[in-house]
Design a protein around this motif. Structure first.
Motif, PDB file in Angstrom:
ATOM      1  N   ASP A 267       0.792  -1.075   0.068  1.00 57.71           N
ATOM      2  CA  ASP A 267      -0.092  -0.073   0.025  1.00 57.71           C
ATOM      3  C   ASP A 267       0.830   1.289  -0.010  1.00 57.71           C
ATOM      4  OD1 ASP A 267       0.939   0.608   2.746  1.00 57.71           O
ATOM      5  OD2 ASP A 267      -0.664  -0.550   3.354  1.00 57.71           O
ATOM      6  N   ASP A 268       0.306   2.250  -0.336  1.00 58.27           N
ATOM      7  CA  ASP A 268       1.204   3.633  -0.634  1.00 58.27           C
ATOM      8  C   ASP A 268       1.934   4.099   0.963  1.00 58.27           C
ATOM      9  OD1 ASP A 268       1.656   5.421  -2.576  1.00 58.27           O
ATOM     10  OD2 ASP A 268       0.690   7.041  -1.313  1.00 58.27           O
ATOM     11  N   LYS A 269       1.352   3.599   2.141  1.00 60.41           N
ATOM     12  CA  LYS A 269       2.045   4.076   3.266  1.00 60.41           C
ATOM     13  C   LYS A 269       3.150   2.980   3.400  1.00 60.41           C
ATOM     14  CE  LYS A 269       1.564   4.698   8.205  1.00 60.41           C
ATOM     15  NZ  LYS A 269       0.292   4.884   9.287  1.00 60.41           N
ATOM     16  N   ARG A 271       4.813   1.628   1.172  1.00 58.91           N
ATOM     17  CA  ARG A 271       5.777   1.892  -0.001  1.00 58.91           C
ATOM     18  C   ARG A 271       6.651   3.171   0.385  1.00 58.91           C
ATOM     19  NH1 ARG A 271       6.913   5.893  -2.569  1.00 58.91           N
ATOM     20  NH2 ARG A 271       4.702   6.598  -1.831  1.00 58.91           N
ATOM     21  N   GLY A 272       5.999   4.278   1.037  1.00 55.69           N
ATOM     22  CA  GLY A 272       6.344   5.517   1.539  1.00 55.69           C
ATOM     23  C   GLY A 272       7.403   5.239   2.366  1.00 55.69           C
ATOM     24  N   ASN A 286       7.899  14.903   2.061  1.00 53.76           N
ATOM     25  CA  ASN A 286       7.066  14.631   2.985  1.00 53.76           C
ATOM     26  C   ASN A 286       7.101  13.205   3.854  1.00 53.76           C
ATOM     27  OD1 ASN A 286       4.350  15.361   3.850  1.00 53.76           O
ATOM     28  ND2 ASN A 286       3.395  13.718   2.747  1.00 53.76           N
ATOM     29  N   GLY A 297      -0.824  13.062   3.718  1.00 51.51           N
ATOM     30  CA  GLY A 297      -0.344  12.978   2.250  1.00 51.51           C
ATOM     31  C   GLY A 297       0.253  11.797   1.710  1.00 51.51           C
ATOM     32  N   VAL A 298       0.824  12.016   0.662  1.00 53.91           N
ATOM     33  CA  VAL A 298       1.817  10.789   0.011  1.00 53.91           C
ATOM     34  C   VAL A 298       3.380  10.724   0.334  1.00 53.91           C
ATOM     35  CG1 VAL A 298       2.572   9.566  -2.079  1.00 53.91           C
ATOM     36  CG2 VAL A 298       0.399  10.412  -1.911  1.00 53.91           C
ATOM     37  N   TRP A 299       3.760   9.841   1.197  1.00 64.88           N
ATOM     38  CA  TRP A 299       5.157   9.778   1.836  1.00 64.88           C
ATOM     39  C   TRP A 299       6.007   9.343   0.487  1.00 64.88           C
ATOM     40  CZ3 TRP A 299       5.252   6.826   6.943  1.00 64.88           C
ATOM     41  CH2 TRP A 299       4.595   7.408   7.947  1.00 64.88           C
ATOM     42  N   PRO A 301       6.659  10.323  -2.533  1.00 63.04           N
ATOM     43  CA  PRO A 301       6.308  10.235  -3.833  1.00 63.04           C
ATOM     44  C   PRO A 301       7.355  10.110  -5.208  1.00 63.04           C
ATOM     45  CG  PRO A 301       5.810  12.394  -3.675  1.00 63.04           C
ATOM     46  CD  PRO A 301       6.386  11.926  -2.222  1.00 63.04           C
ATOM     47  N   THR A 304       9.009   4.944  -6.787  1.00 62.46           N
ATOM     48  CA  THR A 304       7.910   4.051  -7.141  1.00 62.46           C
ATOM     49  C   THR A 304       7.819   2.803  -6.423  1.00 62.46           C
ATOM     50  OG1 THR A 304       9.174   3.023  -9.019  1.00 62.46           O
ATOM     51  CG2 THR A 304       8.044   5.339  -9.528  1.00 62.46           C
ATOM     52  N   ASP A 305       6.736   1.865  -6.472  1.00 63.27           N
ATOM     53  CA  ASP A 305       6.633   0.721  -6.167  1.00 63.27           C
ATOM     54  C   ASP A 305       7.684  -0.081  -6.654  1.00 63.27           C
ATOM     55  OD1 ASP A 305       4.460   1.331  -4.722  1.00 63.27           O
ATOM     56  OD2 ASP A 305       3.102   0.355  -5.955  1.00 63.27           O
TER      57      ASP A 305
END
Length: 352
Positions: A267-269, A271-272, A286, A297-299, A301, A304-305
């Motif tokens: 998930d985005d978190k 990955r970040g 961020n 917000g997005v950590w 960015p 990428t994955d």
């Protein structure tokens, strides 16, 4: 190889034994370095992209960027940095231009291509060197003969196990404490315990080396001495069995995760979080500023994955390579322990 031919020609047994031990040390290091070359081949583009604007890349920018742009347009950070929303905005704000991305992309492409050629060439050359080292070692062991090799190993068990001790300490330290390690507890990768097992294996190898020193230095003068030495040999075997299990756990875990991680949907978190931890070039924006900080917000960015997975896979494959080398050492030492136990059980001291 030339030294091997000289030893063969002059029948220098002492020199042959010393050279054999040198090859025992050099070969696993060479194998690890060669495999690392092929592993880093996969993450060259990630390294170039995210470390491009750092001082460590100054020389490369001077070499591949257009003249006069190495510290200006060509050094544009990923995504335009933390205070700009786009790269074009960064370029317009700093240089009133819009060609920064093109200049940087062209230079990065040149460097990536050159790096691929350099790494591939060195990897092929390294494989050839490994084959030559293996041939030299095989010739030396044939000249020295198996009994002398066995006796030399018995006498030099601590020296024999020094390399795996150092390897375990280095592997564990890098995985646990390196700021760029994706397998540490701070990266929240779920496999941070691999570094801990490396440390445990190092302790096991060290204990085996101490027992080996005792076995080689302890003289047998009576039945009590023989019994004590037999106990030491059995402890050596038991220690190496535990070492084999711990190193096998490292190898299997590294292989399983390196093969399955591509099928894991971050998930985005997640990955970040991994990206913020991996990023030592300050290309992320961020990111949490402290352990309790949870920015909205997005950590990061900028990562990428695919890039995160590449780095994770590379580190896991390096761990698997080191684990395989250590497992060979552990099995060799275990086999040596069983052979030593078999020989010593037939040792007669009735004449004393």
């Amino acid at each position: 190889m030339l030294l091997t031919l000289k030893v063969i020609r002059n029948v220098n047994l002492v020199g042959a034994v010393k050279y054999m031990w040198a090859l025992y040390w050099i070969m696993p290091i060479e194998i690890l370095f060669v495999v690392s070359l092929f592993d880093y081949h996969r993450v060259t583009d990630v390294w170039v992209k995210h470390w491009w604007s750092t001082p460590s890349m100054n020389w490369f920018r001077e070499l591949f960027c257009l003249a006069g742009t190495a510290y200006t347009k060509c050094a544009m950070p990923v995504g335009g940095g933390s205070i700009n929303t786009t790269e074009d905005e960064w370029c317009e704000l700093n240089y009133n231009a819009t060609d920064c991305s093109d200049i940087r992309s062209e230079a990065q492409q040149k460097m990536t291509t050159t790096s691929y050629i350099f790494v591939t060439g060195n990897g092929i050359w390294g494989v050839l060197l490994i084959l030559l080292l293996f041939l030299a070692l095989t010739l030396l062991e044939g000249i020295i003969t198996a009994p002398i090799v066995q006796s030399s190993k018995e006498t030099n068990i601590p020296a024999w196990l020094t390399l795996p001790i150092i390897g375990c300490l280095a592997g564990g330290s890098v995985l646990l404490f390196s700021p760029s390690s994706a397998l540490s507890d701070g990266a929240d990768s779920g496999v941070f315990w691999v570094g801990l097992v490396y440390m445990v294996a190092s302790g096991m190898f060290f204990l085996a080396a101490l027992l080996g020193w005792f076995i080689s230095a302890f003289s047998v003068l009576n039945n009590r001495d023989k019994r004590h030495k037999q106990i030491a040999i059995l402890l050596f075997i038991a220690t190496m069995l535990l070492t084999v299990l711990s190193v096998a756990a490292i190898l299997s875990t590294s292989l399983i995760y390196s093969a399955s991680i591509v099928r894991i949907d971050y998930d985005d978190k997640a990955r970040g979080n991994v990206a913020c931890y991996l990023d030592t070039a300050d290309s992320c924006t961020n990111c949490p500023k402290s352990p309790g900080h949870q920015p909205e917000g997005v950590w990061c960015p900028e990562w990428t994955d695919e890039e995160v997975v590449k780095v994770l896979q590379t580190q896991l494959k390096q761990s698997a390579t080191l684990g395989a080398i250590l497992l060979i050492y552990a099995f060799s030492a275990l086999r040596f322990g069983f052979i030593l136990h078999s020989h010593f059980s037939r040792y007669q001291i009735d004449y004393v």
